[in-house]
Scaffold this active site. Structure first.
Site, PDB file in Angstrom:
ATOM      1  N   LEU A 244     -23.144   4.755  11.877  1.00 38.62           N
ATOM      2  CA  LEU A 244     -23.361   4.569  13.347  1.00 38.62           C
ATOM      3  C   LEU A 244     -24.219   5.432  13.999  1.00 38.62           C
ATOM      4  O   LEU A 244     -25.488   5.587  14.603  1.00 38.62           O
ATOM      5  CB  LEU A 244     -22.138   4.674  14.354  1.00 38.62           C
ATOM      6  CG  LEU A 244     -21.392   3.477  14.130  1.00 38.62           C
ATOM      7  CD1 LEU A 244     -20.062   3.544  14.784  1.00 38.62           C
ATOM      8  CD2 LEU A 244     -22.125   2.309  14.686  1.00 38.62           C
TER       9      LEU A 244
ATOM     10  N   GLY B  72     -22.139  -6.795   6.846  1.00 36.62           N
ATOM     11  CA  GLY B  72     -23.059  -6.852   7.772  1.00 36.62           C
ATOM     12  C   GLY B  72     -24.469  -7.143   7.326  1.00 36.62           C
ATOM     13  O   GLY B  72     -24.908  -7.707   6.469  1.00 36.62           O
TER      14      GLY B  72
ATOM     15  N   ILE C 245     -27.506  -5.540   6.673  1.00 35.36           N
ATOM     16  CA  ILE C 245     -28.139  -4.943   5.396  1.00 35.36           C
ATOM     17  C   ILE C 245     -27.540  -5.384   4.211  1.00 35.36           C
ATOM     18  O   ILE C 245     -28.248  -5.653   3.318  1.00 35.36           O
ATOM     19  CB  ILE C 245     -28.119  -3.317   5.704  1.00 35.36           C
ATOM     20  CG1 ILE C 245     -29.131  -3.252   7.100  1.00 35.36           C
ATOM     21  CG2 ILE C 245     -28.648  -2.543   4.728  1.00 35.36           C
ATOM     22  CD1 ILE C 245     -29.164  -1.938   7.643  1.00 35.36           C
TER      23      ILE C 245
ATOM     24  N   GLY D 202     -20.988  -3.391   1.527  1.00 35.61           N
ATOM     25  CA  GLY D 202     -20.183  -3.534   2.821  1.00 35.61           C
ATOM     26  C   GLY D 202     -20.551  -4.579   3.628  1.00 35.61           C
ATOM     27  O   GLY D 202     -20.917  -5.618   3.217  1.00 35.61           O
TER      28      GLY D 202
ATOM     29  N   GLU E 156     -14.612  -3.965  -2.252  1.00 39.35           N
ATOM     30  CA  GLU E 156     -13.729  -3.998  -1.331  1.00 39.35           C
ATOM     31  C   GLU E 156     -13.900  -5.492  -0.783  1.00 39.35           C
ATOM     32  O   GLU E 156     -12.869  -6.271  -1.074  1.00 39.35           O
ATOM     33  CB  GLU E 156     -13.969  -3.093  -0.254  1.00 39.35           C
ATOM     34  CG  GLU E 156     -13.139  -2.986   0.808  1.00 39.35           C
ATOM     35  CD  GLU E 156     -13.547  -1.591   1.838  1.00 39.35           C
ATOM     36  OE1 GLU E 156     -13.472  -0.596   1.189  1.00 39.35           O
ATOM     37  OE2 GLU E 156     -13.751  -1.889   2.973  1.00 39.35           O
TER      38      GLU E 156
END
Ligand code: COA
Length: 433
Positions: A314, A218, A220, A216, A239
């Site tokens: 989150l 970000g 990390i 994904g 993706e």
């Protein structure tokens, strides 16, 4: 008429394109970098001059200020966020935008079945000798939009790469086009930090040589990519295509050789990073930019043995329910393809999905592991599908674990300063720990 004559006939300016817009129209564009900046600026200007109203704009991950989220235009243009960026988030909070729901893989079908499109506006690469434009960095929704829209408006940008296997639009399908040769935006760089480095290493240890992965957005996922450099024969089916993934291709850790489908090729549905990856996509048959209903198809993901997905959250509760798009009732982003990849990994032989995040937010004042989610928070990934949850304190296995086992495992990876409080909450709920 040959394609070059057609091009000349349809070529105009962004301002002239927007003069064709009528009040009450619905306009869409594909995500992130494909939003046409000159056309959007002209829309804002025309609305500001009082010559356009009741325009609805659908946006997907807005990466620059788009006019529908400009408060001073709120009575003239209305935005619908499918995945909120900064401006969309502020408009939603301000009460002058709406939000649309759907797993990313389903969005093309939602567009086809439910969105009446007057104008599909998109930034594309220059026309080739056959009269085709490439949607370049964004393949995700373009085919559905192209086929549904009454009118197609292009913003041609020589900085947009040509994705050789991606969606195409032929000059004969175009209503009007303008040229705007402007460097593509780069993703703001994320600083490495100790917590992300630790989490990245923990996850990389769980990824075997030969695995195919999705990462994904970000800090990390970036650190996971860095920690994978010593691996071999990895594959990418993702993706979003990122700079960290290109590093892995360049150092040889990824060669896509063990993928059972699209063997030898990287597969993605959009790219957002720096000029390095835009140049890599250009005319490169080794990367396939394909529509999201195909790329994020759960059965396709599951065909890859040892598929690994890495995404963020989150907040998570003791059941392992993942909230990844709201903070209480406040909308932060969108579902994106998190569930598509959690499900695909679940069904892949030897597959694993990781939901990873720092144990706390707001300078260690909030634990991201809670007894219950904040009131109003949505559940993005279900308790029945979540697999591994990771913080800087370790990995907690959810799949095959009872409520009691989940709670214990999650408390053990919570920040130490919150563990007593979380244990107290668990006991209060009569969870056996
Ligand atoms: N309670 C209150 N605030 C919280 C919080 C919590 N439990 N967790 C995070 N926050 C705040 C942070 O402090 C930060 O605030 P700021 O904007 O004021 O700095 C903000 O929420 C964002 O948190 P952060 O941890 O920095 O998020 P991120 O940028 O790493 O993104 C997701 C994480 C989950 C929002 C993002 O991955 C996402 O949108 N995922 C959904 C879709 C998805 O996974 N798609 C697949 C891959 S593209």
């Amino acid at each position: 008429m040959n394609v070059h004559d057609l091009y000349k006939k349809k070529l105009t300016t962004a301002e002239e394109i927007v003069k064709q817009f009528q009040s009450g129209w619905v306009s869409v564009s594909d995500n992130a970098l494909s939003a046409p900046r000159a056309i959007y600026e002209a829309i804002g200007k025309r609305a500001e001059e009082g010559n356009l109203d009741r325009l609805t704009m659908h946006t997907f991950l807005d990466v620059f200020p788009v006019p529908c989220y400009d408060e001073k235009l709120k009575d003239k243009i209305f935005g619908v966020c499918w995945f909120a960026g900064k401006a969309g988030r502020a408009a939603l909070e301000g009460g002058f935008a709406d939000v649309m729901y759907g797993h990313y893989r389903d969005c093309p079908d939602i567009i086809t079945d439910f969105v009446d499109i007057d104008a599909f506006c998109i930034m594309v690469s220059p026309m080739d000798k056959h009269g085709y434009f490439s949607t370049g960095c964004s393949a995700s929704l373009s085919v559905a939009m192209r086929d549904k829209a009454r009118r197609i408006y292009l913003e041609v940008n020589k900085y947009m790469p040509r994705a050789v296997s991606g969606p195409i639009i032929h000059i004969s399908q175009v209503t009007s086009l303008c040229e705007n040769h402007q460097e593509l935006l780069s993703i703001p760089s994320v600083e490495s930090d100790e917590v992300s480095i630790t989490i990245g290493k923990l996850i990389a240890e769980e990824i075997p040589n030969g695995a195919t992965f999705q990462l994904g957005i970000g800090a990390i996922p970036n650190e996971v990519a860095k920690a994978l450099k010593s691996k071999r024969d990895l594959g990418i089916h993702t993706e979003m295509f990122t700079d960290g993934m290109l590093d892995l291709l360049e150092c040889g850790a990824v060669n896509n050789s063990r993928k059972p489908v699209h063997t030898g090729r990287t597969v993605a549905t959009f790219a957002y990073g720096t000029r390095r990856i835009y140049d890599y996509i250009d005319d490169n048959p080794a990367i396939q930019m394909l529509p999201v209903d195909y790329v994020n198809n759960v059965e396709l993901i599951a065909q890859h043995p040892n598929f690994v997905s890495v995404n963020a959250a989150l907040e998570v509760d003791f059941l392992g329910q993942i909230s990844a798009e709201t903070i209480g009732t406040r909308i932060f982003s969108g579902s994106g393809g998190q569930v598509d990849y959690v499900r695909g990994s679940y069904q892949s032989k030897g597959g694993k999905s990781f939901i990873a995040f720092p144990s706390t937010s707001k300078n260690d004042t909030i634990s991201k592991i809670s007894s219950v989610l904040k009131p109003g928070s949505v559940v993005t990934t279900l308790k029945n599908e979540v697999d591994y949850i990771v913080t800087e304190y370790g990995i907690a296995k959810m799949r095959g674990s009872s409520l009691s086992q989940r709670t214990k495992a999650l408390i053990s990876i919570a920040h130490p300063k919150f563990r007593d409080e979380l244990t107290f909450e668990a006991k209060k709920r009569n969870i056996v720990i």
